[in-house]
Design an enzyme around this catalytic site. Structure first.
Site, PDB file in Angstrom:
ATOM      1  N   ASP A   1       0.861  -1.192   0.000  1.00  0.00           N
ATOM      2  CA  ASP A   1       0.000   0.000   0.000  1.00  0.00           C
ATOM      3  C   ASP A   1       0.895   1.240   0.000  1.00  0.00           C
ATOM      4  OD1 ASP A   1      -2.418   1.562   0.261  1.00  0.00           O
ATOM      5  OD2 ASP A   1      -1.915   1.872   2.354  1.00  0.00           O
ATOM      6  N   SER A   2       0.284   2.392  -0.241  1.00  0.00           N
ATOM      7  CA  SER A   2       1.021   3.650  -0.197  1.00  0.00           C
ATOM      8  C   SER A   2       1.495   3.976   1.215  1.00  0.00           C
ATOM      9  CB  SER A   2       0.127   4.789  -0.682  1.00  0.00           C
ATOM     10  OG  SER A   2      -0.919   4.985   0.260  1.00  0.00           O
TER      11      SER A   2
ATOM     12  N   CYS B   1      -4.512  -1.580  -1.937  1.00  0.00           N
ATOM     13  CA  CYS B   1      -4.636  -0.148  -2.204  1.00  0.00           C
ATOM     14  C   CYS B   1      -5.570   0.012  -3.407  1.00  0.00           C
ATOM     15  CB  CYS B   1      -3.262   0.424  -2.525  1.00  0.00           C
ATOM     16  SG  CYS B   1      -3.285   2.149  -3.016  1.00  0.00           S
TER      17      CYS B   1
ATOM     18  N   GLU C   1      -2.528   8.958   8.468  1.00  0.00           N
ATOM     19  CA  GLU C   1      -1.069   8.763   8.500  1.00  0.00           C
ATOM     20  C   GLU C   1      -0.439   9.659   9.580  1.00  0.00           C
ATOM     21  OE1 GLU C   1       1.100   6.757   6.780  1.00  0.00           O
ATOM     22  OE2 GLU C   1      -0.372   5.783   5.484  1.00  0.00           O
TER      23      GLU C   1
ATOM     24  N   CYS D   1     -11.059   2.892   0.055  1.00  0.00           N
ATOM     25  CA  CYS D   1      -9.665   3.249   0.332  1.00  0.00           C
ATOM     26  C   CYS D   1      -9.324   2.473   1.589  1.00  0.00           C
ATOM     27  CB  CYS D   1      -9.495   4.743   0.569  1.00  0.00           C
ATOM     28  SG  CYS D   1      -7.854   5.163   1.212  1.00  0.00           S
TER      29      CYS D   1
ATOM     30  N   HIS E   1      -7.246   2.849   3.845  1.00  0.00           N
ATOM     31  CA  HIS E   1      -6.981   3.615   5.073  1.00  0.00           C
ATOM     32  C   HIS E   1      -8.256   3.826   5.893  1.00  0.00           C
ATOM     33  CE1 HIS E   1      -3.123   4.776   3.231  1.00  0.00           C
ATOM     34  NE2 HIS E   1      -2.769   5.286   4.401  1.00  0.00           N
TER      35      HIS E   1
HETATM   36  N1  DGL Z   1      -4.832   3.207   0.864  1.00  0.00           N
HETATM   37  C1  DGL Z   1      -4.944   3.680  -0.433  1.00  0.00           C
HETATM   38  C2  DGL Z   1      -6.185   3.281  -1.183  1.00  0.00           C
HETATM   39  O1  DGL Z   1      -6.776   2.271  -0.872  1.00  0.00           O
HETATM   40  C3  DGL Z   1      -4.218   4.894  -0.925  1.00  0.00           C
HETATM   41  C4  DGL Z   1      -4.298   6.133  -0.120  1.00  0.00           C
HETATM   42  C5  DGL Z   1      -3.394   7.225  -0.663  1.00  0.00           C
HETATM   43  O2  DGL Z   1      -2.193   7.006  -0.678  1.00  0.00           O
HETATM   44  O3  DGL Z   1      -3.888   8.277  -1.060  1.00  0.00           O
HETATM   45  O4  DGL Z   1      -6.574   3.936  -2.116  1.00  0.00           O
END
Ligand code: DGL
Length: 266
Positions: A12-13, A75, A153, A185, A187
């Protein structure tokens, strides 16, 4: 050659994909996992396609070196690039995030569905298209939530900024009259409680992590690579801020033993 006892890579990012790792670990307890979160360059959501494609290729090369049998792209922002376009010469199979179209349609009484995701994901229209491909009469409200990832984050869980951002995006969802919301997402499960509290009991919240884990299980089984004996291990790697990563990992995975590492991507 790919083998059963090789680990599974999850990327993931940043820390978001830990919500998917949690599910994978529960459903695949014998597997070894290597998680990679690009905390040095998160968020990916506001970035250009060319840039995120270069980043994900670096992460996949990291997993080539680690000799994994499968990579789960935990992600949505990277998944909507098209998992088939990321495969290239990599030997492992790649599974992306489920778009959850069937799940949301099954959960929604009125067929009024909200999608919370990064601006990149929303910009592609991928989730809306997937839902409408199954039910063209559904009403889909895609809502970009660019404030969420930096707040998560940044560990701003109890902050006014987060409370305001939750109000801003859930108000948009309420205005659209949606009875079901998908968290597209990875997150966002970190703040699921806050979103739930703002929406009350009238909106079903769907997290596609379990569906994604089921897809990973299918791919492993189809290749004969599923490891079913013994207790698996987890190594969690971040590209920056190891201490912050460890705190956030403990938040999402409070009861598990993990090895943490700071790594550099080439
Ligand atoms: N967790 C990520 C997603 O599912 C990316 C969030 C990001 O880096 O902007 O899209």
């Amino acid at each position: 050659m790919l083998k059963k006892d090789m680990p599974i890579g999850v990327l993931d990012s940043g820390v978001g994909g830990l919500s998917v790792l949690k599910c994978l670990r529960t459903m695949l307890p014998a597997e070894d996992f290597i998680y990679l979160g690009d905390t040095a360059r998160t968020p990916y959501g506001p970035r250009k396609e060319e840039e995120v494609r270069a980043f994900v290729e670096q992460m996949l090369c990291f997993f080539d070196e680690k000799r994994v049998k499968l990579v789960v792209i935990a992600c949505n922002t990277l998944t909507v690039l098209g998992v088939e376009t990321l495969k290239k010469e990599h030997k492992f199979d790649i599974v992306g995030m489920s778009k959850g179209a069937e799940l949301v349609l099954a959960a929604s009484k009125e067929k009024k569905i909200g999608v919370f995701a990064t601006e990149f994901t929303i910009g592609t229209g991928a989730h809306k298209d997937a839902i409408l491909a199954i039910d063209p009469t559904a009403c889909v409200a895609p809502i970009a939530c660019p404030k969420f990832v930096p707040l998560i984050e940044g560990e701003k869980f109890a902050s006014t900024e987060l409370a305001e951002a939750v109000t801003e995006y859930t108000d948009k969802l309420k205005a659209a009259g949606a009875d079901t919301l998908i968290l597209s997402c990875t997150h966002y499960p970190f703040i699921r409680k806050e979103i739930e509290n703002a929406l009350g009991n009238d909106v079903n919240i769907i997290d596609p992590a379990e569906e994604t884990a089921r897809e990973a299980i299918k791919v492993l089984a189809a290749n004969g690579f599923a490891k079913t004996q013994g207790q698996g291990s987890t190594t969690i790697c971040f590209t920056a801020d190891l201490d912050r990563g460890i705190r956030l990992a403990k938040h999402m995975l409070p009861d598990t033993e993990n090895v943490f590492k700071l790594v550099n991507l080439k």
